[in-house]
Design an enzyme around this catalytic site. Structure first.
Site: not given
Length: 421
Positions: A144, A90, A244, A194
């Site tokens: 996700n 990430r 988002y 999103h």
């Protein structure tokens, strides 16, 4: 009823456990299996999960295992909450796109594509093993990017529904602002995962009175502050975009901001270390307050509601989920995956009719949906050219030189997760 959580060693899992314990009348879980390859961490989370159940007098059995096939055998539903590569991956997703002047984020843009490429093959392998061990089990995907992962699962013929917490978060915030019970608030929530807008806020159900204009007039400053967008943006759009959308509506400002502060991945990694220390305390028997800062607010309630509608036989429910379009948005293919209110029961999720989407929003939805199709193709078949085309198609990239540079960086940072790279 048996549920299995793949990724059960996540620091987020106690939030789910708390929801299962508090809402046991809605979802009568008799057995819960936490599955994760990280054995030491899994045992830590499992012990806390048992203490939470005991504190709330939940009779269900909680077990842990690193054996996926054994863990999902006989499950009625399997919940997926994976992060392939962990917080280290990430961190990369959030940083290397900034080198090209693009948003670094784990679910959208170049970072989101990297996550999809790492994740889709793993999820599909898990789903096939679930199908062999428990052919009637539902797969509930939190992983996700939810839209792309759900599209992969559905196209492979799995019984799957995708779930995100954006809608339930808005529902709870709007209910508090309007001083009504959350169950009274129905959202005209339309778009892709999103990438959604609240086109209406109805009191009393899908046919209730739309109070969105009143909400914006009376509480627009508070809503805008939560979204970190100017109040004028909401007034001019006349709708509430998900947070988002800030990556699209304020891209350059976000890039500057991200370059000046620690990444969210670094913040979460530090938080996870603190959470694990708390979880190790044998006296802890409830989710700690710190967990609220970890993200994923109200996921447990959404998960319980969805699983109950799919499994518990209590009749259909209306909930925002990710599922096939099936003509709901007429400008998208039927097999695009959209995020809208749907009727959910034992047969799955069927989208409800939604208000017509203004071209201002429909154009962006079409653009991102086309990107998601290319992203899924790259995740399934690999190849530098497919990665490049997906990046070129993304509205946050869209330039030849940017797509080239981002492709090189994506592949360099993900070689250990992409056998073909």
């Amino acid at each position: 009823m048996k549920l299995a959580v793949v990724g059960g060693g996540s620091t987020y899992t106690p939030e789910l456990i708390d929801g299962f314990a508090r809402l046991r009348d809605t979802l009568p879980v008799s057995e819960l299996v936490l599955i994760d390859p990280a054995a030491e961490r899994l045992e830590l989370i499992g012990a806390l999960a048992r203490r939470i159940f005991a504190r709330q007098d939940h009779p269900g059995l909680i077990t842990t295992t690193s054996d996926l096939d054994a863990g999902v055998a006989g499950a009625d539903a399997v919940l997926l909450q994976l992060r392939i590569g962990g917080q280290a991956a990430r961190l990369q997703d959030e940083t290397w796109p900034l080198e090209c002047g693009c948003v670094g984020q784990e679910t959208t843009g170049a970072g989101g594509l990297a996550k999809a490429l790492r994740t889709v093959p793993v999820v599909l392998d898990i789903a096939e093993r679930v199908r062999r061990a428990s052919p009637d089990a539902w797969i509930i995907d939190f992983t996700n990017p939810v839209g792309i992962v759900t599209r992969a699962l559905l196209r492979a013929g799995h019984k799957a529904v995708g779930l995100c917490n954006v809608a339930i978060g808005f529902q709870r915030k709007f209910a508090a602002l309007l001083d009504v019970a959350p169950a009274e608030v129905h959202l005209d929530h339309v778009g892709l995962n999103h990438l959604t807008w609240e086109l209406g806020v109805r009191i009393g159900g899908p046919a209730g009175r739309d109070v969105l204009p009143e909400l914006l007039a009376g509480h627009g400053d508070a809503v805008a502050a939560d979204l970190r967008l100017p109040r004028a943006v909401l007034d001019r759009l006349g709708v509430v975009p998900s947070y988002y959308l800030r990556y699209f509506y304020a891209h350059d400002a976000v890039v500057r901001e991200l370059g000046e502060k620690p990444s969210r991945a670094a913040e979460v990694a530090a938080m996870e270390r603190e959470l694990l220390a708390l979880y190790a305390d044998p006296a802890l028997d409830e989710k700690p307050a710190l967990l609220a800062k970890r993200g994923g607010a109200f996921y447990s309630e959404a998960a319980v509601d969805l699983a109950a509608a799919l499994l518990a036989g209590g009749g259909p429910a209306v909930q925002v989920v990710n599922t096939y379009n099936g003509g709901t948005l007429p400008f998208l293919p039927d097999d695009a995956v959209i995020e809208v209110q749907a009727r959910v029961d034992g047969s799955g999720a069927a989208p409800l009719a939604v208000p017509a989407l203004d071209p201002l929003f429909a154009g962006l939805v079409s653009h991102v949906s086309a990107y998601e199709d290319l992203a899924l193709d790259a995740a399934l078949r690999g190849g530098r050219e497919r990665v490049f085309k997906a990046l070129l198609a993304h509205p946050l990239v869209g330039q030849f030189d940017l797509a080239e540079g981002l492709t090189d960086r994506l592949l360099a940072h993900n070689k250990e997760h992409l056998p073909w790279a």
